[in-house]
Design an enzyme around this catalytic site. Sequence first.
Site, PDB file in Angstrom:
ATOM      1  N   LYS A  34       0.926  -1.036   0.038  1.00  0.00           N
ATOM      2  CA  LYS A  34      -0.020  -0.189  -0.004  1.00  0.00           C
ATOM      3  C   LYS A  34       0.986   1.257  -0.019  1.00  0.00           C
ATOM      4  O   LYS A  34       2.010   1.473   0.174  1.00  0.00           O
ATOM      5  CB  LYS A  34      -0.722  -0.008   1.305  1.00  0.00           C
ATOM      6  CG  LYS A  34      -0.161   0.094   2.515  1.00  0.00           C
ATOM      7  CD  LYS A  34      -1.132  -0.256   3.649  1.00  0.00           C
ATOM      8  CE  LYS A  34      -0.356  -0.225   4.987  1.00  0.00           C
ATOM      9  NZ  LYS A  34      -1.093  -0.901   6.222  1.00  0.00           N
ATOM     10  N   ARG A 127     -10.548  -0.458  15.156  1.00  0.00           N
ATOM     11  CA  ARG A 127     -10.521   0.366  14.110  1.00  0.00           C
ATOM     12  C   ARG A 127     -11.480  -0.274  12.927  1.00  0.00           C
ATOM     13  O   ARG A 127     -12.593  -0.034  12.826  1.00  0.00           O
ATOM     14  CB  ARG A 127      -9.125   0.643  13.497  1.00  0.00           C
ATOM     15  CG  ARG A 127      -8.593   1.746  12.687  1.00  0.00           C
ATOM     16  CD  ARG A 127      -7.290   1.679  12.261  1.00  0.00           C
ATOM     17  NE  ARG A 127      -6.817   0.684  11.585  1.00  0.00           N
ATOM     18  CZ  ARG A 127      -5.372   0.473  11.405  1.00  0.00           C
ATOM     19  NH1 ARG A 127      -4.704   1.480  11.345  1.00  0.00           N
ATOM     20  NH2 ARG A 127      -5.118  -0.575  10.906  1.00  0.00           N
ATOM     21  N   TYR A 249      16.667  30.228   7.194  1.00  0.00           N
ATOM     22  CA  TYR A 249      15.538  30.967   7.790  1.00  0.00           C
ATOM     23  C   TYR A 249      15.471  30.990   9.328  1.00  0.00           C
ATOM     24  O   TYR A 249      15.960  30.243  10.039  1.00  0.00           O
ATOM     25  CB  TYR A 249      14.265  30.291   7.306  1.00  0.00           C
ATOM     26  CG  TYR A 249      14.010  30.515   5.689  1.00  0.00           C
ATOM     27  CD1 TYR A 249      13.662  31.862   5.420  1.00  0.00           C
ATOM     28  CD2 TYR A 249      13.861  29.418   5.138  1.00  0.00           C
ATOM     29  CE1 TYR A 249      13.283  31.912   4.057  1.00  0.00           C
ATOM     30  CE2 TYR A 249      13.449  29.333   3.575  1.00  0.00           C
ATOM     31  CZ  TYR A 249      12.998  30.811   3.382  1.00  0.00           C
ATOM     32  OH  TYR A 249      12.572  31.099   1.829  1.00  0.00           O
ATOM     33  N   MET A 297      12.207  24.634   2.254  1.00  0.00           N
ATOM     34  CA  MET A 297      11.392  23.923   1.186  1.00  0.00           C
ATOM     35  C   MET A 297      12.301  23.000   0.131  1.00  0.00           C
ATOM     36  O   MET A 297      12.007  21.770  -0.186  1.00  0.00           O
ATOM     37  CB  MET A 297      10.589  24.523   0.287  1.00  0.00           C
ATOM     38  CG  MET A 297       9.620  24.010  -0.693  1.00  0.00           C
ATOM     39  SD  MET A 297       8.472  25.041  -1.683  1.00  0.00           S
ATOM     40  CE  MET A 297       7.324  25.704  -0.313  1.00  0.00           C
TER      41      MET A 297
END
Length: 352
Positions: A34, A127, A249, A297
């Site tokens: 998955k 669940r 930053y 980023m």
Amino acid sequence: MRPIQAVINLSSLQSNLNQVKKLAPHSFVWAVIKANAYGHGALKVAEALNKADGFAVLQIKEAIALRKQGLHKPILLLEGFFDSSEINQIIKYNLIPVIHNSYQLKAICNTSKEISIVLKLNTGMNRLGFSYSNFEKIINKISKKSNINIFHIMTHFATADDEQGVDKPLAIFDKICSKFKFSQSLANSAAILKFPNTHRDWVRPGIMLYGVSPFSNTTATDLGLMPVMSLQSKVIAVHHLKKGAAVGYGNTFIAEQDIKVGVVACGYADGYPRTAPNGTSILVNGYKTRLIGRVSMDMLCVNLTNIDNADINSPVTLWGEGLPIEALASAVGTIGYELLCNISQRVPLIYK
Ligand SMILES: *Cc1c(COP(=O)(O)O)cnc(C)c1O
């Protein structure tokens, strides 16, 4: 080309499957692929894991892609279907849905076509799965339908990876399921590694196939597993800074002495966690050094002061071979699973 890539070592992947088979020699194996095989690329991973007995995915479209690639082995849909209109495709592509709620049960009982299903029992995780008070009734109801084949019955453990273990859910499962002759599937990676009495007919390894430990206190190496994904990039700029200079930053890093800084083409948009603190381990030229300043980023910075020959184009490893992902995961308060799944679309997967 921007130098970042996730190198996927397919022979390590196969070696990890062998480790599953060594631990659970009498069980069939659902290789859990998955989430694009935990970020490793589902189609390539399925192809490489040709010794697995079946594959477990989440969505029908993932399963259909595997079928279209020529995969004929059983495919398990871990959450079953979400709308009854999907049953036709499930039958067409010969997929096995997990049936875990009353909506699915009703829909499946209304089909007249031949279908195999896996029935899920809730053993306390709360669940997915039917509660134990009506599980027997459900099995009996489905057994009357000659077109429905119960492929096996399953449950999932909430605490196979910690000290709470599996005694309680296992007792619930056995109390009900030992009355039936259906084959059984219980074990995720943690249970495969720690609880042989849960192996039964089919095991469901995920994370261990990718060479990551499911336990917080044991490394993959200790478990005989080899890391499959190495996130690699390169230094794209170098600065020689004087004591007192800031990096990144927010100026959160201030040099306490003269320092050589490397800028690496890897940031949080690639899947490297922004929360990684100053000092997190990173390999440059194969030597361990430290992250400095904030992860941005597209870039992060490392200390190159004591690394021989470090320069523009020096190779960098963010995690993987030589640098266990578990260490980074724990430094940022998560698990290897999440880091692997978060690897971004813009990072090419390179298979070797
Ligand atoms: C994801 C998943 C697994 C695999 O778990 P790992 O901890 O990665 O081994 C097994 N069973 C089910 C039902 C799952 O959803």
